[in-house]
Design a protein around this motif. Structure first.
Motif, PDB file in Angstrom:
ATOM      1  N   GLU A 123       0.850  -1.190   0.000  1.00 26.77           N
ATOM      2  CA  GLU A 123       0.000   0.000   0.000  1.00 26.77           C
ATOM      3  C   GLU A 123       0.887   1.242   0.000  1.00 26.77           C
ATOM      4  N   SER A 126      -0.113   5.512   3.817  1.00 24.94           N
ATOM      5  CA  SER A 126      -0.823   4.909   4.952  1.00 24.94           C
ATOM      6  C   SER A 126      -1.996   5.762   5.407  1.00 24.94           C
ATOM      7  N   THR A 132      -5.323   0.345   5.600  1.00 26.59           N
ATOM      8  CA  THR A 132      -4.336  -0.656   6.025  1.00 26.59           C
ATOM      9  C   THR A 132      -4.991  -1.667   6.951  1.00 26.59           C
ATOM     10  N   SER A 136      -5.361  -5.645   6.432  1.00 27.25           N
ATOM     11  CA  SER A 136      -4.831  -6.564   7.438  1.00 27.25           C
ATOM     12  C   SER A 136      -5.903  -7.526   7.922  1.00 27.25           C
ATOM     13  N   VAL A 144       0.775  -7.607   4.577  1.00 27.21           N
ATOM     14  CA  VAL A 144       0.486  -6.210   4.260  1.00 27.21           C
ATOM     15  C   VAL A 144       1.677  -5.327   4.611  1.00 27.21           C
ATOM     16  N   SER A 146       2.750  -1.164   4.271  1.00 24.73           N
ATOM     17  CA  SER A 146       2.233   0.163   3.968  1.00 24.73           C
ATOM     18  C   SER A 146       3.350   1.188   4.084  1.00 24.73           C
TER      19      SER A 146
END
Length: 379
Positions: A123, A126, A132, A136, A144, A146
Motif C-alpha cells: 500500500e 498509509s 491498512t 490486514s 500487508v 504500507s
C-alpha cells in the motif's frame, strides 16, 4: 449493540447499496475495523467564508464526531504538512495535506484490487491507517506492507492499528520508490494521486499482478487506473471511471507559479475554437491535461473581469481566457500555444464521440513512459 457497531453496519449497508461493497469478506472488514479509532486525534470540518475556505477542528468530545466518523465522507486530518486538529482553536486557512478517504471509495478500490487469500499487498500512502486495517483484516498482518512519507502520519496510523490489534509492516519512506525489501508483491494499491506510474512499482509487482492507482495531472481531473504487470516489465490496463480524486504524492505536486506574465497585454489574441468553460467538465479537463501536462490553471480578477489562466511554468507558455459578451477570447504567449493544443485534443475527442473515461486505456513501458488513450471512431 454498541453505537459504533450500529454505525458501522449502517455504513456497510450504504456502501453495499451503492454497489461499491460486493463481497462478504470486505463487508466483515468494514464491520470489524472501527473507523473511529483512526480518527481519535480528530478531523477538520470545512467552513467557507465568501471565497475563502477554512477548516475548524472536530475532536472526540464533540457530539458530531462519532457519527461523522461513520459517514461515507472523506475527512481532512492534516493541514499545511503538519498541523493536526489538536494543534489549533478556531479556524485555519491553509491547504489540506492528509485525509481519511471516503470509506465507499476505499472499499471500491479494495474490491477492484481483486485480492485473494495468501496474496502480498503493498500500500502506498498509509494515511490514517484505516485502509491498512481493512487489508490486514482481510489478509493478515504479515502480508500487508504500507509506505508513508510523513513520519508523524505513519506514527499515528501505527498507533491506531495497534489499538485494534493489527501490526502490519509500516514503512516510512518515499512511496513512489515502493519497498523493495518486501518485493515481489501480488498487488499494489496507492491512496495518493500520481502523474505517472513509477517504474519502481512495475519492478516490484509480480508478472500477472495488479496495480491500482489514481492517475491525474495539474488540472486536477484524475481517475483510477487498474493495470496488469506483464512478463516484459510493462503494464497495461484501463481507467475505471467515477471522477476519483486523491491528493497528489508530494513529489508530484505542481511547482510554484513564480513571477506571472502580463496576461492582459503580452502574447497574441484570437477567438477560441473551443469555449473557455469547456474545462468545467471533468472528462474534458482530463483530456486537456493529457495535451498540456505541465500546465496549471487558476483565475485572475481585474478591472476587465475574470480571466481563466493556464500556465506552464517550466515551458514558459501561457493562455488567458475571457468571456466577452458570449464570445470566448484567448491570449496566448510563450513557445507553445497551450489553448490551441487543448482545442485540438478536445475536438479530436469530440469527433471520436466524446468517450467516457471508463473506456480509456493506459500503458506503461518498462522505462516508465506512460500513454493514455481513448477509443477512436476511426477504429
Amino acid at each position: 449493540m454498541s453505537t459504533d457497531r450500529s454505525l458501522a453496519e449502517a455504513l456497510a449497508d450504504h456502501i453495499a447499496a451503492s454497489g461499491d461493497l460486493r463481497s462478504p469478506e470486505w463487508r466483515r472488514a468494514v464491520l470489524d475495523v472501527p473507523r473511529h479509532e483512526f480518527l481519535r486525534d480528530g478531523f477538520f470540518r470545512r467552513t467557507d467564508e465568501g471565497h475563502v475556505t477554512g477548516w475548524e477542528p472536530v475532536l472526540p468530545d464533540d457530539p458530531t464526531w462519532l457519527p461523522a466518523c461513520y459517514a461515507n465522507a472523506s475527512l481532512v486530518t492534516q493541514i499545511a504538512g503538519g498541523i493536526v486538529p489538536r494543534d489549533i482553536e478556531g479556524r485555519i486557512f491553509r491547504q489540506p495535506t492528509s485525509s481519511s478517504t471516503m470509506p465507499g471509495l476505499v472499499v471500491r478500490m479494495l474490491e477492484e484490487l481483486g485480492v485473494e487469500d495468501g496474496m502480498r499487498v503493498l500500500e502506498i500512502g498509509s494515511g490514517t491507517g484505516y485502509s491498512t486495517g481493512l487489508l490486514s483484516h482481510r489478509l493478515g498482518d504479515e502480508l500487508v506492507t504500507s509506505v508513508e512519507v510523513d513520519p508523524a502520519v505513519s506514527g499515528r496510523a501505527r498507533a491506531a492499528l495497534g489499538r485494534i490489534g493489527h501490526h502490519p509492516r509500516m514503512v516510512i519512506g518515499d512511496g513512489l520508490q515502493g519497498h523493495r525489501e518486501g518485493a515481489p508483491y501480488d498487488r499494489l494499491i496507492a491512496t495518493c494521486g500520481v502523474l505517472r506510474i513509477p517504474v519502481a512499482w512495475l519492478e516490484q509487482v509480480k508478472p500477472g499482478g495488479r496495480i491500482l492507482a489514481t492517475v491525474g495531472g495539474w488540472l486536477y481531473a484524475s481517475e483510477l487506473a487498474c493495470l496488469t504487470v506483464h512478463e516484459d516489465g510493462t503494464a497495461a490496463g484501463r481507467l475505471l471511471g467515477g471522477e476519483v480524486s486523491f491528493m497528489l504524492a508530494r513529489p508530484h505536486t505542481p511547482p510554484p507559479l513564480g513571477v506571472l506574465p502580463d496576461f492582459a497585454r503580452e502574447g497574441t489574441e484570437r477567438e477560441c475554437t473551443v469555449p473557455g468553460d469547456a474545462l468545467t467538465d471533468w472528462t474534458a479537463r482530463f483530456v486537456a491535461q493529457l495535451a498540456v501536462p505541465g500546465a496549471q490553471r487558476f483565475s485572475l480578477m481585474d478591472g476587465d473581469g475574470d480571466m481563466d489562466v493556464l500556465l506552464d511554468v517550466h515551458g514558459e507558455s501561457w493562455a488567458g481566457l475571457r468571456n466577452e459578451k458570449g464570445r470566448w477570447i484567448v491570449r496566448e504567449g510563450g513557445p507553445e500555444p497551450l489553448w490551441r493544443r487543448i482545442e485540438d485534443a478536445l475536438l479530436r475527442w469530440g469527433r471520436d464521440g466524446a468517450p467516457a473515461l471508463g473506456s480509456f486505456t493506459v500503458g506503461v513501458s518498462a522505462e516508465g513512459g506512460q500513454t493514455v488513450s481513448w477509443p477512436s471512431s476511426a477504429g
